[in-house]
Design a protein around this motif. Structure first.
Motif, short mmCIF file in Angstrom:
data_model
loop_
_atom_site.label_atom_id
_atom_site.label_comp_id
_atom_site.label_asym_id
_atom_site.label_seq_id
_atom_site.Cartn_x
_atom_site.Cartn_y
_atom_site.Cartn_z
N CYS A 1 89.86 80.68 17.27
CA CYS A 1 90.31 79.65 18.22
C CYS A 1 91.79 79.78 18.52
N SER B 1 93.23 83.07 24.67
CA SER B 1 92.62 84.27 24.10
C SER B 1 93.57 85.44 24.21
N LEU C 1 85.65 80.55 20.30
CA LEU C 1 85.86 80.85 21.71
C LEU C 1 85.64 82.36 21.90
N VAL C 2 84.71 82.73 22.77
CA VAL C 2 84.28 84.13 22.82
C VAL C 2 85.44 85.10 23.09
N PRO D 1 79.62 83.17 19.74
CA PRO D 1 80.36 81.94 20.08
C PRO D 1 79.63 80.70 19.58
N THR E 1 86.97 72.73 20.10
CA THR E 1 86.38 74.08 20.18
C THR E 1 86.51 74.66 21.59
N LEU F 1 84.99 75.28 24.23
CA LEU F 1 83.82 75.68 25.02
C LEU F 1 82.58 75.66 24.15
N PHE G 1 94.82 81.63 31.14
CA PHE G 1 95.13 82.51 30.01
C PHE G 1 94.09 82.41 28.90
N ALA G 2 93.44 81.26 28.81
CA ALA G 2 92.40 81.11 27.79
C ALA G 2 91.11 81.81 28.22
N PHE H 1 83.91 81.65 32.97
CA PHE H 1 82.62 80.97 32.79
C PHE H 1 82.23 80.13 34.00
#
Lengths: 339, 153
Positions: A10, A48, A84-85, A334, B65, B67, B93-94, B99
């Motif tokens: 995460c 990420s 989080l993938v 995930p 979390t 997502l 950026f995340a 999705f």
């Protein structure tokens, strides 16, 4: 056996070098100041793509703090999920590349299961106690509130979990409703020490049903209603009472369910981990319960309660020993069945 | 063109049923932006959407979390929460944009944190606290093909 643990499920990128599944030679988390400075020195955003910037300096720092090189490593453990993938994939890709390049065995670890393994960690030269099997673990953090039963180091089942908000989230959101700033959990803990925990009767959800699941969303709504009905901003004295009463409701639910889980399974040891395990009232109530019931209580050091890679390496050590190896086709999970 | 309908719900269960109703209108690539204050009923609404699509698993708040993914229903549902996301840039950026507009439907709590979502999502649902139990829920559905759709759930 020396295991390199890698965690990126995460917010934080983390790496750890662990000896024999217990002894922490190093544990580095990307939010630590020494690491920030190496890749920009800004407060880490949840991103990420930031894991990409952090992962090399974090692993280098973990190796150098441990006084080891990659040649000393016997195996690699990496968080496979849940998380989080995009974040998971960075740790996984790095671990797989390293495994291929150095010919090292690799194993993928469940992040929540790993939280319980923080109870086995010890610093070099320290002889910490460890829970005996079977034990119950209560993992309470911002992302999770889960009760697990461990038959041995790698066999667990889920006994219960939150149906809506996590305990850590309840602390954070109620602190926001009360205007207490960040980090909210610590602010409530501090205010609650001088408040009256019986001042307001907040609900204890799922208390009568004998269920091992948790629910904290209604508690948040009760606080919202209470604050909306006030004619002005709450006084300092009221903030203390609200904090204490709210905290007691959360802690009541956590401690009660943990005790039910212990009774239902016959386990004699309890592990409490996750960020909420730093809450002083929660720790005090757990200690009281353990003493009254003659149970063993294991709460990891706060630095191993929040996300870290030492716990990943610890669980990974047992999986590697049992030959639970992952191939280069290992993918991120995930969502993890049962959680 | 845009159509707006306001609802008043008097329990979390009723909010959930409203989300279940909306799920029938969802198609692959849809994105549903949820906005409004803490405790407004956003997670209950998303839970209803997941149930309505036929997902069997539990629906928890993704505030920490970020997502949650629910599969096994008519469409996969990507349940996001920008509660801890501080703006448009951090949202991108995340990697969360990946999705949206894909093979499933996306429902995004605290969507106002990434203003592009309010523009790009076909459906916007706003939540407002009215009383202890009551919430005002406003549903807006954009007409994307010259066809009017009344957002009656």
């Amino acid at each position: 056996m020396i295991v390199l643990g890698i965690e990126s499920s995460c917010d934080d990128t983390a790496a750890s070098v662990l000896e024999d599944g217990r002894v922490v030679l190093s544990s580095i988390v990307s939010s630590q100041e020494s690491i920030h400075a190496k890749y920009g020195g800004v407060v880490p955003e949840l991103a990420s793509r930031r894991h990409i910037e952090a992962i090399v300096p974090v692993i280098e720092e973990a190796l150098s703090n441990a006084g080891k090189t990659l040649d000393d490593i016997d195996g690699i453990a990496v968080t496979q999920g849940p998380g989080l993938v995009g974040s998971l994939l960075i740790g996984l890709s790095f671990a797989k590349s390293l495994s291929l390049a150095k010919g090292l065995p690799l194993t993928g670890v469940n992040h929540i299961e790993a939280h319980a393994h923080a109870a086995f960690l010890a610093e070099k030269g320290e002889r910490g106690g460890a829970p005996g099997f079977p034990f119950v673990a209560l993992i309470a953090s911002g992302g999770h509130t889960t009760l697990l039963h461990f038959e041995d180091a790698t066999a667990y089942r889920v006994l219960g979990q939150t149906l809506d908000d996590s305990a850590g989230e309840a602390f954070d959101k109620v602190a926001k409703l009360l205007g207490l700033g960040y980090p909210g959990g610590a602010a409530i803990d501090r205010l609650a020490r001088e408040g009256d925990k019986g001042a307001i009767d907040f609900p204890r959800p799922l208390a009568s049903k004998g269920s091992l699941d948790f629910s904290f969303s209604g508690l948040k709504t009760s606080m919202l209603t209470y604050v909306k009905n006030l004619s002005g901003p709450p006084s300092e004295a009221l903030l203390r009472d609200l904090s204490a009463s709210f905290q007691e409701a959360v802690v009541d639910s956590l401690v009660t369910k943990a005790l039910w889980a212990l009774r239902a399974t016959g386990a004699k040891d309890l592990v409490a981990a996750g960020g909420v395990a730093s809450n002083s009232r929660f720790r005090a109530r757990l200690s009281e319960m353990a003493e009254e019931e003659g149970l063993g209580l294991y709460i990891p050091h706060p630095r191993y309660c929040t996300d870290n890679a030492a716990m990943v390496a610890s669980l990974g050590f047992h999986q590697l020993e049992k030959g639970r190896l992952a191939g280069l086709d290992m993918n991120a999970k995930p969502t993890w069945e049962g959680f | 063109m845009e159509e707006t309908v306001k609802y008043l719900t008097s329990s979390p269960e009723e909010t959930e049923r409203l989300g279940e109703g909306l799920s029938e209108k969802l198609r692959a690539g849809d994105c549903v932006a949820l906005t409004g204050e803490l405790g407004g009923g956003k997670t209950s609404f998303a839970r209803g959407m997941a149930r309505g699509l036929g997902s069997k698993g539990g629906v928890k708040s993704p505030s920490f979390t970020i997502l949650n993914i629910y599969e096994g229903g008519r469409l996969p549902l990507y349940h996001m929460d920008l509660y801890r996301i501080m703006g448009q840039e951090e949202f991108l950026f995340a990697g969360l944009d990946e999705f949206i507009h894909g093979n499933g439907a996306a429902v995004i709590e605290w969507a106002e944190r990434a203003p592009s979502l309010l523009r790009d999502c076909r459906i916007t649902v706003s939540f407002r606290y009215v009383s202890d139990t009551e919430r005002e829920i406003e549903v807006r559905i954009k007409d994307d093909a010259g066809k009017h759709e009344k957002p009656v759930l």
